[in-house]
Design a protein around this motif. Structure first.
Motif, PDB file in Angstrom:
ATOM      1  N   GLU A 172       2.731   3.339 -13.182  1.00  0.00           N
ATOM      2  CA  GLU A 172       2.478   1.939 -13.530  1.00  0.00           C
ATOM      3  C   GLU A 172       3.122   1.039 -12.462  1.00  0.00           C
ATOM      4  O   GLU A 172       2.527   0.068 -12.009  1.00  0.00           O
ATOM      5  N   ILE A 173       4.318   1.401 -12.039  1.00  0.00           N
ATOM      6  CA  ILE A 173       5.040   0.619 -11.025  1.00  0.00           C
ATOM      7  C   ILE A 173       4.412   0.806  -9.640  1.00  0.00           C
ATOM      8  O   ILE A 173       4.267  -0.140  -8.877  1.00  0.00           O
ATOM      9  N   ALA A 174       3.990   2.019  -9.345  1.00  0.00           N
ATOM     10  CA  ALA A 174       3.417   2.296  -8.016  1.00  0.00           C
ATOM     11  C   ALA A 174       2.019   1.694  -7.857  1.00  0.00           C
ATOM     12  O   ALA A 174       1.614   1.347  -6.747  1.00  0.00           O
ATOM     13  N   GLY A 175       1.283   1.553  -8.964  1.00  0.00           N
ATOM     14  CA  GLY A 175      -0.078   1.013  -8.885  1.00  0.00           C
ATOM     15  C   GLY A 175      -0.942   1.855  -7.959  1.00  0.00           C
ATOM     16  O   GLY A 175      -0.984   3.062  -8.072  1.00  0.00           O
ATOM     17  N   HIS A 176      -1.591   1.199  -6.994  1.00  0.00           N
ATOM     18  CA  HIS A 176      -2.467   1.921  -6.065  1.00  0.00           C
ATOM     19  C   HIS A 176      -1.728   2.420  -4.816  1.00  0.00           C
ATOM     20  O   HIS A 176      -2.341   3.010  -3.934  1.00  0.00           O
ATOM     21  N   SER A 177      -0.427   2.166  -4.754  1.00  0.00           N
ATOM     22  CA  SER A 177       0.335   2.554  -3.562  1.00  0.00           C
ATOM     23  C   SER A 177       0.471   4.066  -3.448  1.00  0.00           C
ATOM     24  O   SER A 177       0.412   4.773  -4.449  1.00  0.00           O
ATOM     25  N   ALA A 192       0.838  -1.208   0.000  1.00  0.00           N
ATOM     26  CA  ALA A 192       0.000   0.000   0.000  1.00  0.00           C
ATOM     27  C   ALA A 192       0.872   1.257   0.000  1.00  0.00           C
ATOM     28  O   ALA A 192       0.425   2.332  -0.392  1.00  0.00           O
ATOM     29  N   SER A 193       2.138   1.133   0.450  1.00  0.00           N
ATOM     30  CA  SER A 193       3.098   2.229   0.241  1.00  0.00           C
ATOM     31  C   SER A 193       4.310   1.633  -0.478  1.00  0.00           C
ATOM     32  O   SER A 193       4.168   1.162  -1.608  1.00  0.00           O
ATOM     33  N   ASP A 194       5.461   1.577   0.161  1.00  0.00           N
ATOM     34  CA  ASP A 194       6.649   1.159  -0.578  1.00  0.00           C
ATOM     35  C   ASP A 194       7.236  -0.174  -0.130  1.00  0.00           C
ATOM     36  O   ASP A 194       8.409  -0.450  -0.358  1.00  0.00           O
ATOM     37  N   GLY A 195       6.412  -1.027   0.483  1.00  0.00           N
ATOM     38  CA  GLY A 195       6.857  -2.386   0.790  1.00  0.00           C
ATOM     39  C   GLY A 195       6.642  -3.262  -0.434  1.00  0.00           C
ATOM     40  O   GLY A 195       5.936  -2.871  -1.369  1.00  0.00           O
ATOM     41  N   THR A 196       7.237  -4.457  -0.435  1.00  0.00           N
ATOM     42  CA  THR A 196       7.069  -5.327  -1.606  1.00  0.00           C
ATOM     43  C   THR A 196       6.032  -6.431  -1.384  1.00  0.00           C
ATOM     44  O   THR A 196       5.690  -7.153  -2.304  1.00  0.00           O
TER      45      THR A 196
END
Ligand code: AMP
Ligand code: ZN
Ligand code: FE
Ligand code: FE
Length: 277
Positions: A126-131, A14-18
């Protein structure tokens, strides 16, 4: 009874975790934790993903968020614990912050282009998506587009706080971050003061009604952990901690690797009760 451990600082997708929030939950159970908190940057989406899934009799899920507060030139991270996740003011402000992060990412991408790196905002999104979008997503995009050789290079050359493409987050003051957490019924904890390296700011934060200090953290050695426990005691604050796990982004899965005693959660609950009284 054996000592029970908790991890109160974990990031999800949801943020910058994988990891997805479901994966975080699975790993928290496997680690044998008594409680865990997903502390994503500026969002509770990870918490919402699993709140109805978690078996509270076996493991506690603590509603939490990590906010960035601007104070005297520093980006001060404030953890909000035990907040009402559905509080309207909190929800509204987090929605605004998500947009502000998009605008900031656009500005950093534009700076990168001025430096001659051909990267589009669409690619980053595109990489971040919904984060909630942040520098790690820009770093991922640079890496995937072959514009850098490894992830760290993004921060060393461009996105570090002294880097030419860095854009500070000035959309919320530390005062507002703490106030917002209190409005939502939570307690405010200064995140990783060892990384911040600005101990003199703690007195400013005390005036803003800070409730606690993060003493246990993956980047705090024994010396720093003890130092921040002593600092918290000196000021009558709670102390807590967690791994600040970002999944595989930092090479190794850190969840549960920083030993935080359950008593820290009890301290946060007591601080919350004291505030509500
Ligand atoms: P942001 O919220 O967009 O400022 O991004 C902050 C995140 O970027 C942090 O949570 C870290 O995961 C990552 N980060 C910040 N500085 C560095 C660095 N020097 N090297 C690697 N990751 C970093
Ligand atoms: Zn992060
Ligand atoms: Fe942080
Ligand atoms: Fe964090």
């Amino acid at each position: 009874m054996p000592e029970r451990y908790i991890d109160l600082h974990i990031h999800s997708q949801a943020s910058d975790g994988t990891s997805s929030a479901d994966d975080v939950y699975l790993r928290a159970q496997r680690a044998g934790l008594a409680a865990f908190a997903i502390t994503d940057h500026d969002t509770l989406d990870g918490y919402f993903d699993i709140r109805n899934l978690v078996d509270g009799d076996k493991i506690e899920l603590i509603p939490a968020v990590e906010l960035s507060g601007y104070l005297k030139g520093a980006d001060v991270h404030i953890l909000g614990y035990l907040v009402d996740p559905d509080h309207p003011l909190l929800t509204q402000r987090l929605t605004q912050l998500k947009q502000a992060r998009k605008d900031r990412a656009a500005s950093m991408v534009s700076k990168l282009n001025q430096l001659g790196l051909n990267l589009s905002l669409v690619r980053v999104q595109e990489i971040a998506g919904h984060s909630t979008i942040g520098r790690p997503h820009i770093a991922d995009a640079l890496l995937k587009n072959g514009l850098i050789a490894n992830y760290d290079e993004a921060f060393q050359k461009y996105l570090g706080t002294d880097g030419p493409a860095y854009e500070p987050k000035k959309y919320m003051s530390a005062q507002e971050a703490i106030g917002l957490i209190h409005s939502a019924g939570g307690v405010a904890v200064l995140a990783h003061p060892g990384i911040l390296g600005r101990d003199e700011l703690i007195v400013d934060l005390l005036e803003m009604q800070l409730d606690g200090i993060e003493a246990f953290h993956c980047q705090h050695d024994n010396y720093l952990t003890n130092h921040y426990i002593q600092t918290a005691r000196k000021y009558g604050l709670a102390y807590s901690g967690g791994s600040d796990c970002h999944g595989l982004r930092k090479g190794r899965f850190l969840l549960g690797t920083v030993k935080v005693p359950y008593s820290c959660l009890t301290m946060l609950r007591k601080a919350r009760e004291a505030r509500l009284r």
